[in-house]
Design a protein around this motif. Structure first.
Motif, short mmCIF file in Angstrom:
data_model
loop_
_atom_site.label_atom_id
_atom_site.label_comp_id
_atom_site.label_asym_id
_atom_site.label_seq_id
_atom_site.Cartn_x
_atom_site.Cartn_y
_atom_site.Cartn_z
N MET A 67 -59.48 73.28 -32.48
CA MET A 67 -59.46 72.74 -31.12
C MET A 67 -59.49 71.23 -31.18
SD MET A 67 -61.94 73.69 -27.92
CE MET A 67 -61.36 75.39 -28.00
N GLY A 68 -58.55 70.56 -30.50
CA GLY A 68 -58.44 69.13 -30.59
C GLY A 68 -59.44 68.36 -29.75
N LEU A 69 -59.64 68.77 -28.51
CA LEU A 69 -60.48 67.99 -27.61
C LEU A 69 -61.37 68.91 -26.78
CD1 LEU A 69 -61.10 65.20 -26.19
CD2 LEU A 69 -59.39 65.90 -24.50
N THR A 70 -62.65 68.58 -26.71
CA THR A 70 -63.57 69.29 -25.82
C THR A 70 -64.37 68.26 -25.03
OG1 THR A 70 -65.30 69.40 -27.49
CG2 THR A 70 -63.80 71.28 -27.34
N ALA A 71 -64.60 68.55 -23.73
CA ALA A 71 -65.36 67.65 -22.88
C ALA A 71 -65.87 68.43 -21.68
CB ALA A 71 -64.50 66.47 -22.42
N ARG A 84 -60.76 71.96 -22.68
CA ARG A 84 -60.60 72.55 -24.02
C ARG A 84 -59.12 72.54 -24.36
NH1 ARG A 84 -63.79 76.01 -20.98
NH2 ARG A 84 -65.98 76.18 -21.58
N ASP A 85 -58.74 71.59 -25.19
CA ASP A 85 -57.33 71.46 -25.56
C ASP A 85 -57.21 71.68 -27.07
OD1 ASP A 85 -54.79 69.85 -26.43
OD2 ASP A 85 -54.61 70.12 -24.26
N THR A 86 -56.26 72.51 -27.47
CA THR A 86 -56.14 72.89 -28.89
C THR A 86 -55.20 71.99 -29.68
OG1 THR A 86 -54.38 74.45 -28.31
CG2 THR A 86 -56.64 75.29 -28.35
N THR A 87 -54.63 70.98 -29.04
CA THR A 87 -53.72 70.08 -29.75
C THR A 87 -54.47 69.30 -30.83
OG1 THR A 87 -52.40 69.81 -27.74
CG2 THR A 87 -52.06 68.21 -29.50
N PRO A 88 -54.11 69.43 -32.10
CA PRO A 88 -54.82 68.67 -33.14
C PRO A 88 -54.48 67.19 -33.06
CG PRO A 88 -52.96 69.85 -34.09
CD PRO A 88 -53.06 70.30 -32.66
N LEU A 89 -55.46 66.36 -33.34
CA LEU A 89 -55.29 64.91 -33.28
C LEU A 89 -55.42 64.30 -34.67
CD1 LEU A 89 -57.48 64.21 -30.12
CD2 LEU A 89 -54.98 64.26 -30.23
N THR A 90 -54.68 63.23 -34.92
CA THR A 90 -54.78 62.52 -36.20
C THR A 90 -56.13 61.83 -36.28
OG1 THR A 90 -52.39 62.16 -36.19
CG2 THR A 90 -53.73 60.74 -37.63
N SER A 102 -61.11 67.03 -39.32
CA SER A 102 -60.71 68.36 -38.84
C SER A 102 -59.74 68.28 -37.67
CB SER A 102 -61.95 69.15 -38.42
OG SER A 102 -62.60 68.52 -37.32
N GLY A 103 -59.51 67.06 -37.14
CA GLY A 103 -58.61 66.93 -35.99
C GLY A 103 -59.28 67.20 -34.66
N ARG A 104 -60.61 67.21 -34.65
CA ARG A 104 -61.35 67.53 -33.43
C ARG A 104 -61.99 66.27 -32.85
NH1 ARG A 104 -65.31 72.46 -34.45
NH2 ARG A 104 -65.52 72.17 -32.21
N ALA A 105 -62.06 66.24 -31.52
CA ALA A 105 -62.76 65.17 -30.81
C ALA A 105 -63.68 65.80 -29.79
CB ALA A 105 -61.77 64.24 -30.12
N GLU A 106 -64.98 65.66 -30.00
CA GLU A 106 -65.97 66.21 -29.07
C GLU A 106 -66.50 65.06 -28.22
OE1 GLU A 106 -68.88 68.36 -31.24
OE2 GLU A 106 -67.45 69.82 -32.03
N VAL A 107 -66.00 64.99 -26.99
CA VAL A 107 -66.35 63.89 -26.10
C VAL A 107 -67.74 64.09 -25.50
CG1 VAL A 107 -65.64 62.64 -24.02
CG2 VAL A 107 -63.93 63.47 -25.62
N GLY A 108 -68.16 65.34 -25.34
CA GLY A 108 -69.45 65.62 -24.71
C GLY A 108 -69.34 65.62 -23.20
N THR A 109 -70.43 65.26 -22.53
CA THR A 109 -70.46 65.25 -21.07
C THR A 109 -70.10 63.87 -20.54
OG1 THR A 109 -72.15 66.98 -20.99
CG2 THR A 109 -71.87 65.63 -19.02
#
Length: 273
Positions: free
Chosen positions: A1-5, A42-48, A73-80
């Motif tokens: 998963m690329g981005l979670t927020a 929740r976006d599954t696009t992997p990021l560099t 891992s290509g993940r970005a956890e932005v949080g709240t």
């Protein structure tokens, strides 16, 4: 998963229409995602891997920007991410809210003999608040008060207030208020513009409204609290009775200060408790 927020208001409510944009350090957009009904992204696009800027926008809210580091891992956890209302003002989540008379008060204060105050309250009333989803200035409120429910703690005085000298409850059993608009007056403060029907007369009356916040109640519901005030002049509503005592001092002042302490429950009706 690329981005979670998670996108929330200051009171912790989900902002379901938020949009998250991710740009790299050169300003190029690399991802755009929308929040779901729970305010989650929740976006599954992997990021560099590297450093990015995350910008969150939503109609009616001030944009928020923050930095994010994408791991190997290509993940970005932005949080709240907390969004503030545009201009710093806040209101409850959109939709209908029903005023709970058991935990609310509608009071009026008048000067007595020029030296003290007499406070009265109405014990029978109902009101509905509708918070507009995209433009909070289009929110509305409607209220009905039974005039005969006036209570000042003195039976003789209450009987007089119900008579034709004042409220004339036989001819005008209801006091009504219907808003015509809402405008921002500062952080957590609003001016509610509306029409008050009292003693057979309808006049424009503004309410100075403060939003006090929201929270869960013991019955599984969600409540919002407000406080509002207004100033009325009895002669504007054809209530001209007065008794003048010594030195020309009126027994009862002609200016009334209206004080509202309101709890509203989310939904179109009160829960059965």
């Amino acid at each position: 998963m690329g981005l979670t927020a998670r996108i929330r208001t200051r009171d912790g409510w989900a902002v379901s229409h938020a949009v998250v944009t991710v740009t790299d350090m050169t300003g190029v957009q690399v991802l755009r995602a929308e929040a779901d009904t729970e305010g989650a992204v929740r976006d599954t696009t992997p990021l560099t891997p590297g450093a990015y800027t995350v910008i969150v926008t939503a109609v009616g809210y001030a944009p928020a920007a923050s930095s994010a580091i994408v791991t190997a891992s290509g993940r970005a956890e932005v949080g709240t991410v907390t969004l503030a209302r545009q201009g710093g003002t806040e209101l409850p989540p959109p939709g209908p809210w029903t005023v709970d008379p058991a935990h609310s008060a509608v009071s009026a204060v008048a000067q007595h003999l020029g030296i003290s105050s007499v406070r009265g309250r109405f014990t029978d009333f109902a009101a509905l608040v509708e918070i507009a989803p995209d433009d909070v200035t289009k929110s509305r409120v409607e209220a009905v008060i039974r005039a005969a429910s006036i209570d000042t703690g003195n039976g003789m005085r209450d009987t007089h207030l119900r008579s034709a000298d004042f409220l004339d409850v036989e001819r005008f059993p209801e006091i009504t208020y219907r808003s015509t608009g809402v405008s921002e007056a500062g952080p957590d403060r609003w001016t509610v513009h509306g029409k008050l029907g009292l003693h057979g007369v309808v006049r424009e009356v503004d309410l100075d409204l403060a939003y006090l916040g929201t929270g869960a109640d013991p019955w599984g519901g969600t409540r919002a609290a407000f406080r509002a005030t207004a100033e009325l002049h009895r002669e504007d509503f054809a209530m001209n009775y007065n008794q003048v005592v010594q030195a020309g001092i009126a027994a009862i002042g002609t200016t009334l200060r209206v004080e509202l302490d309101i709890q509203a429950v989310q939904g179109e009706s009160l829960p059965a408790v």
